[in-house]
Design an enzyme around this catalytic site. Structure first.
Site, PDB file in Angstrom:
ATOM      1  N   GLU A   1       0.841  -1.201   0.000  1.00 18.97           N
ATOM      2  CA  GLU A   1       0.000   0.000   0.000  1.00 18.97           C
ATOM      3  C   GLU A   1       0.875   1.249   0.000  1.00 18.97           C
ATOM      4  OE1 GLU A   1      -2.484  -0.335   3.428  1.00 18.97           O
ATOM      5  OE2 GLU A   1      -3.532  -2.113   2.688  1.00 18.97           O
TER       6      GLU A   1
ATOM      7  N   ASP B   1       4.328   1.353 -28.423  1.00 19.89           N
ATOM      8  CA  ASP B   1       4.330   0.402 -27.309  1.00 19.89           C
ATOM      9  C   ASP B   1       5.318  -0.723 -27.620  1.00 19.89           C
ATOM     10  OD1 ASP B   1       3.825  -1.109 -25.087  1.00 19.89           O
ATOM     11  OD2 ASP B   1       1.673  -1.221 -25.360  1.00 19.89           O
TER      12      ASP B   1
ATOM     13  N   LYS C   1      -4.825  -0.941 -41.907  1.00 15.39           N
ATOM     14  CA  LYS C   1      -4.372  -1.872 -40.884  1.00 15.39           C
ATOM     15  C   LYS C   1      -5.549  -2.690 -40.372  1.00 15.39           C
ATOM     16  CE  LYS C   1      -3.110  -0.133 -36.856  1.00 15.39           C
ATOM     17  NZ  LYS C   1      -2.311   0.632 -35.889  1.00 15.39           N
TER      18      LYS C   1
ATOM     19  N   ARG D   1      -6.705  -5.107 -37.101  1.00 15.09           N
ATOM     20  CA  ARG D   1      -6.380  -5.567 -35.755  1.00 15.09           C
ATOM     21  C   ARG D   1      -7.135  -6.849 -35.425  1.00 15.09           C
ATOM     22  NH1 ARG D   1      -3.320  -2.780 -32.466  1.00 15.09           N
ATOM     23  NH2 ARG D   1      -2.918  -0.568 -32.822  1.00 15.09           N
TER      24      ARG D   1
END
Length: 327
Positions: A44, A234, A202, A204
Site C-alpha cells: 500500500e 508500445d 491496418k 487488428r
C-alpha cells in the site's frame, strides 16, 4: 480584517518522474515541493507532504508507467493518495498533471463484457476531489468527456513539427497515418507542414493485444520521406511493420514520430533493427538509462507543461498556447 490576496503555486512529483517535475519547475523558476512517499509491507502506498499547502494551487505530476519496482497501477494509486492528502491539508486547488494517461486505450467497448477502464480511472480521480486534470496527447480525445472537471489536453505537435521542419526536405515530405484512427492528427501535421498525406490500411485482431497487420498504403510515398505520426509506440510491432511496407512501396526515408515512448518488451530491439531512420519521441515517459539506440531522438515536453501550468495558475487560456490545436 484585511485578507491576503496573494496566490501561491506549488509543484510536487510522484515517484514515477521526479526528473520531469524538476525540469518543469526550473522553467517556472520554482522548486519541487517536499513529499514523503513510501510503501507499507503489503504494497500500500503512503504520502505525507513536508510543507504547508494551505490555500495553494498545487500541481501533482505523475506519468502512468511501469518500472521494475512499481507497476502502472502503483503509480496511479500513489497520485490519488497524494491528491487526497492535499485536499485534507486544505489546498485551494489540486491539479493532476499526467503526461501519459494510463488505460487510455480502453476508452470504449470493442467486444462484449469488456470494461471501459479509461472512464474508471477518471471516476477515481474525481472521487478524490481533483479540481483539474492536465495530460498530453490522449489516445482518444473523448477521454476528456469522462471528467466533469476542467481537462486541459496538451499536445506535443509543435515540438514534433519543429523537428520535422528542421530535419526533412519540404519537397519530399509525406505525412503518414498508421491507421484510419490517426487521420485527423496526420491532417493537422500535413496542413501545417504543407505536405501530402498517406494512410496505412491496418487490421487488428480484437482478441489479441498489441497485434495488428498492415495491409496496404493509400497514397504516393515513392521517392519521398515518409513521416509516420502516432500518439504512442508500445511494442513497436505495428510501426516497424508499417515502415517496412513504406520502404517496399518506394519510400526513400522513413521517420517515426510519437509523443509517448512506452517501449514495452521487444520494442527497442525491433526499432533498432528496422528500416526506420529516426525515432522521434518526447519525454512524457522516462526512458531507461541503459537504452542505447543511435536513431532515437528525445524532445523535452517540459516547456509545454510549464507554459500550461503557468496559464492555469494565472487563470489564462491554455488553448491559446496551442492556437486551438490541442482539442
Amino acid at each position: 480584517m484585511e485578507l491576503n490576496p496573494r496566490k501561491r503555486m506549488m509543484i510536487f512529483a510522484g515517484s514515477s518522474y521526479q526528473e520531469l517535475a524538476e525540469e518543469v519547475a526550473e522553467h517556472l523558476g520554482m522548486r519541487v515541493g517536499e513529499v514523503q512517499l513510501s510503501s507499507f509491507a503489503n504494497g500500500e502506498r503512503y504520502a505525507r507532504f513536508g510543507e504547508s499547502v494551505r490555500g495553494a494551487d498545487v500541481f501533482v505530476l505523475q506519468s502512468h508507467l511501469s518500472t521494475p519496482a512499481m507497476s502502472i497501477n502503483d503509480f496511479i494509486i500513489e497520485q490519488l493518495v497524494m491528491l487526497d492528502a492535499l485536499k485534507r491539508a486544505s489546498a485551494k486547488r489540486t491539479i493532476a498533471v499526467i503526461p501519459y494517461y494510463g488505460y487510455s486505450r480502453s476508452d470504449k467497448k470493442a467486444r462484449s463484457r469488456e470494461a471501459i477502464a479509461a472512464r474508471m480511472i477518471a471516476d477515481l480521480y474525481q472521487a478524490v476531489g481533483v479540481d483539474r486534470i492536465m495530460s498530453v496527447d490522449l489516445h482518444t480525445g473523448q477521454i476528456q468527456g469522462f471528467f466533469n472537471n476542467p481537462f486541459d489536453h496538451l499536445t506535443a505537435l509543435p515540438l514534433l513539427e519543429q523537428w520535422i521542419t528542421e530535419n526533412t526536405d519540404p519537397a519530399k515530405r509525406v505525412i503518414v497515418s498508421p491507421d484510419a484512427g490517426r487521420v485527423r492528427l496526420t491532417e493537422k501535421f500535413a496542413g501545417h507542414l504543407g505536405a501530402p498525406i498517406a494512410i496505412l490500411h491496418k487490421r487488428r485482431d480484437p482478441t489479441r493485444h498489441n497485434v495488428a497487420e498492415t495491409l496496404d498504403v493509400i497514397g504516393d510515398v515513392e521517392g519521398r520521406t515518409a513521416v509516420l505520426i502516432d500518439d504512442m509506440i508500445d511494442t513497436a510491432g505495428t510501426i516497424v511493420g508499417a515502415a517496412a511496407l513504406l520502404k517496399e512501396r518506394g519510400a526513400e526515408r522513413v521517420i517515426a514520430c510519437a509523443t509517448h515512448p512506452i517501449f514495452s518488451g521487444p520494442a527497442v530491439e525491433r526499432l533498432d533493427a528496422s528500416v526506420i531512420e529516426r525515432v522521434v519521441v518526447t519525454n512524457t515517459i522516462p526512458l531507461p538509462a541503459d537504452l542505447h539506440m543511435d536513431k532515437l531522438v528525445v524532445l523535452s515536453i517540459a516547456p509545454i507543461l510549464a507554459s500550461a501550468l503557468r496559464a492555469v495558475f494565472e487563470d489564462e487560456s491554455v488553448s491559446e498556447i496551442f492556437r486551438g490545436e490541442n482539442v
